[in-house]
Design a protein around this motif. Structure first.
Motif, PDB file in Angstrom:
ATOM      1  N   PHE A   1       0.831  -1.206   0.000  1.00 58.27           N
ATOM      2  CA  PHE A   1       0.000   0.000   0.000  1.00 58.27           C
ATOM      3  C   PHE A   1       0.866   1.257   0.000  1.00 58.27           C
ATOM      4  N   PRO A   2       0.440   2.305  -0.717  1.00 62.69           N
ATOM      5  CA  PRO A   2      -0.751   2.349  -1.567  1.00 62.69           C
ATOM      6  C   PRO A   2      -0.571   1.478  -2.795  1.00 62.69           C
ATOM      7  N   LEU A   3      -1.658   0.844  -3.229  1.00 60.38           N
ATOM      8  CA  LEU A   3      -1.597  -0.076  -4.353  1.00 60.38           C
ATOM      9  C   LEU A   3      -1.159   0.646  -5.620  1.00 60.38           C
ATOM     10  N   LYS A   4      -0.276  -0.003  -6.369  1.00 61.46           N
ATOM     11  CA  LYS A   4       0.241   0.573  -7.611  1.00 61.46           C
ATOM     12  C   LYS A   4      -0.063  -0.350  -8.772  1.00 61.46           C
ATOM     13  N   ALA A   5      -0.455   0.229  -9.896  1.00 61.06           N
ATOM     14  CA  ALA A   5      -0.721  -0.544 -11.101  1.00 61.06           C
ATOM     15  C   ALA A   5       0.586  -1.072 -11.689  1.00 61.06           C
ATOM     16  N   GLU A   6       0.456  -2.022 -12.608  1.00 62.34           N
ATOM     17  CA  GLU A   6       1.644  -2.612 -13.226  1.00 62.34           C
ATOM     18  C   GLU A   6       2.470  -1.526 -13.894  1.00 62.34           C
ATOM     19  N   GLY A   7       3.777  -1.537 -13.612  1.00 63.77           N
ATOM     20  CA  GLY A   7       4.692  -0.566 -14.184  1.00 63.77           C
ATOM     21  C   GLY A   7       4.829   0.713 -13.394  1.00 63.77           C
ATOM     22  N   GLU A   8       4.012   0.869 -12.338  1.00 62.93           N
ATOM     23  CA  GLU A   8       4.057   2.105 -11.556  1.00 62.93           C
ATOM     24  C   GLU A   8       4.892   1.978 -10.284  1.00 62.93           C
ATOM     25  N   GLY A   9       5.363   0.779  -9.991  1.00 68.23           N
ATOM     26  CA  GLY A   9       6.170   0.578  -8.798  1.00 68.23           C
ATOM     27  C   GLY A   9       6.020  -0.835  -8.269  1.00 68.23           C
ATOM     28  N   PRO A  10       6.636  -1.130  -7.126  1.00 75.28           N
ATOM     29  CA  PRO A  10       6.551  -2.481  -6.552  1.00 75.28           C
ATOM     30  C   PRO A  10       5.106  -2.881  -6.299  1.00 75.28           C
ATOM     31  N   ASN A  11       4.756  -4.084  -6.716  1.00 72.88           N
ATOM     32  CA  ASN A  11       3.402  -4.583  -6.504  1.00 72.88           C
ATOM     33  C   ASN A  11       3.418  -6.109  -6.511  1.00 72.88           C
ATOM     34  N   GLU A  12       2.238  -6.697  -6.454  1.00 64.45           N
ATOM     35  CA  GLU A  12       2.158  -8.153  -6.379  1.00 64.45           C
ATOM     36  C   GLU A  12       2.575  -8.838  -7.670  1.00 64.45           C
ATOM     37  N   ILE A  13       2.428  -8.163  -8.784  1.00 63.47           N
ATOM     38  CA  ILE A  13       2.872  -8.756 -10.047  1.00 63.47           C
ATOM     39  C   ILE A  13       4.381  -8.952 -10.026  1.00 63.47           C
ATOM     40  N   VAL A  14       5.112  -7.953  -9.557  1.00 63.75           N
ATOM     41  CA  VAL A  14       6.567  -8.067  -9.446  1.00 63.75           C
ATOM     42  C   VAL A  14       6.927  -9.214  -8.510  1.00 63.75           C
ATOM     43  N   GLN A  15       6.275  -9.249  -7.356  1.00 61.97           N
ATOM     44  CA  GLN A  15       6.548 -10.323  -6.396  1.00 61.97           C
ATOM     45  C   GLN A  15       6.322 -11.696  -7.022  1.00 61.97           C
ATOM     46  N   GLY A  16       5.130 -11.867  -7.605  1.00 62.88           N
ATOM     47  CA  GLY A  16       4.756 -13.177  -8.108  1.00 62.88           C
ATOM     48  C   GLY A  16       5.605 -13.642  -9.273  1.00 62.88           C
ATOM     49  N   LYS A  17       5.886 -12.741 -10.210  1.00 61.42           N
ATOM     50  CA  LYS A  17       6.722 -13.130 -11.347  1.00 61.42           C
ATOM     51  C   LYS A  17       8.135 -13.473 -10.883  1.00 61.42           C
ATOM     52  N   ASN A  18       8.647 -12.762  -9.900  1.00 60.48           N
ATOM     53  CA  ASN A  18       9.963 -13.103  -9.354  1.00 60.48           C
ATOM     54  C   ASN A  18       9.952 -14.502  -8.755  1.00 60.48           C
ATOM     55  N   MET A  19       8.897 -14.831  -8.033  1.00 54.84           N
ATOM     56  CA  MET A  19       8.801 -16.171  -7.448  1.00 54.84           C
ATOM     57  C   MET A  19       8.777 -17.252  -8.523  1.00 54.84           C
ATOM     58  N   VAL A  20       7.962 -17.031  -9.546  1.00 58.38           N
ATOM     59  CA  VAL A  20       7.842 -18.025 -10.617  1.00 58.38           C
ATOM     60  C   VAL A  20       9.163 -18.170 -11.366  1.00 58.38           C
ATOM     61  N   ASP A  21       9.772 -17.048 -11.727  1.00 58.27           N
ATOM     62  CA  ASP A  21      11.042 -17.100 -12.465  1.00 58.27           C
ATOM     63  C   ASP A  21      12.133 -17.756 -11.633  1.00 58.27           C
ATOM     64  N   ALA A  22      12.173 -17.438 -10.333  1.00 55.48           N
ATOM     65  CA  ALA A  22      13.175 -18.041  -9.459  1.00 55.48           C
ATOM     66  C   ALA A  22      12.949 -19.541  -9.323  1.00 55.48           C
TER      67      ALA A  22
END
Length: 306
Positions: free
Chosen positions: A82-103
């Motif tokens: 929080f505050p929630l950010k859209a994709e490309g606007e800063g750290p968010n759950e998409i960044v977290q999740g894709k990092n987990m999957v790629d790792a």
């Protein structure tokens, strides 16, 4: 025989900690707790119970590769920033999740379970645009499905544990009240007994994912113990406690992501009406779901009965 390690994200939170306890009790797999801060009190308690605790930051993929290397499977949880950010606007759950999957792919993981939610923006046809923490989980889920990893996703309802974790069940002069934003007395909600049945579903998937006849990979599994109005849950709670438990429609919070989340759950009856309760696919894998009555007896009465 080499240990069958399952790396668990969110290891100090409600879901991850419950999964770790279940893995320890079952004994088939060896849990590894992944956390940003191994020195935190909750992480130290895990160490004291014999759990390996490894530092890994979901915003830093390199740290995750090192943290989960040698794991057979991963239980992945992303958390809103929080505050929630859209994709490309800063750290968010998409960044977290894709990092987990790629790792996980880089580390040679064989199976990935993701605690997810469906996109409310998609379900509502764009009516509710601000529930980014749901929408972003679905982006990660689709990324996982296209990754080449064997995978499954668990979809959660309203946490029954919110009775005490978020103070949903509040004491009144005559008993208790359950006040829920934007829900009427007749709106239905899907409820999940997180600490009991997320671990049960996780274990069932882990034990069956490499059996082709089970056809697990790529599927999403709602984990729902009951679908009913909050007013009905309040009435059952009152019966269990021997007290008056009322239901109240709470006013909007003024935070669009939260208010729209509750409105969507109310409008779409908890989001999972296409799947029978209990989920027959998980039942076929051996999951024995807890009932609301069991939850009230074992979890609510010891905490709230006076």
């Amino acid at each position: 025989m080499a240990s069958r390690v399952v790396s668990v994200f969110g290891a100090t939170g409600t879901q991850g900690a419950a999964v770790i306890r279940a893995l320890l009790k079952d004994g088939t797999f060896v849990p590894r707790a992944i956390t940003r801060n191994p020195d935190a009190e909750a992480a130290q308690k895990l160490k004291q119970s014999g759990v390996e605790v490894v530092k890994g930051d979901s915003l830093d993929k390199a740290s995750l590769v090192n943290a989960i290397r040698g794991s057979e499977a991963v239980f992945g949880v992303t958390v809103p920033i929080f505050p929630l950010k859209a994709e490309g606007e800063g750290p968010n759950e998409i960044v977290q999740g894709k990092n987990m999957v790629d790792a996980a792919k880089e580390a040679g993981v064989k199976f990935f379970i993701f605690a997810s939610m469906p996109s409310i923006n998609r379900i509502s046809g764009g009516k509710y645009k601000n529930v980014l923490h749901y929408d972003q989980k679905e982006v990660v889920e689709e990324y996982l499905k296209s990754s080449g990893l064997a995978n499954a996703s668990l979809h959660l309802g309203g946490f029954l544990e919110n009775f005490w974790k978020f103070g949903l069940l509040k004491k009144t002069p005559t008993g208790f009240d359950v006040a829920v934003i934007n829900f009427s007395a007749t709106d239905r909600q899907a409820f999940t007994w997180v600490e009991r049945d997320i671990p049960a579903a996780t274990l069932a998937l882990l034990k069956n994912y490499n059996d082709p006849s089970k056809d697990i990979s790529g599927k999403s599994y709602p984990v729902v113990n009951a679908n009913m109005p909050y007013a009905e849950l309040a009435a059952l709670t009152g019966k269990a406690l021997g007290k008056e438990v009322t239901f109240t429609t709470a006013p909007p919070s003024g935070m669009a992501p939260m208010d729209e989340m509750y409105s969507a759950h109310a409008e779409y009856s908890g989001l999972y009406t296409a799947t029978p309760v209990p989920n027959p696919e998980l039942v076929a894998l051996g999951v024995k779901f807890g009932t609301i009555e069991e939850f009230l007896e074992t979890e609510v009465k010891p905490r709230f009965r006076q």
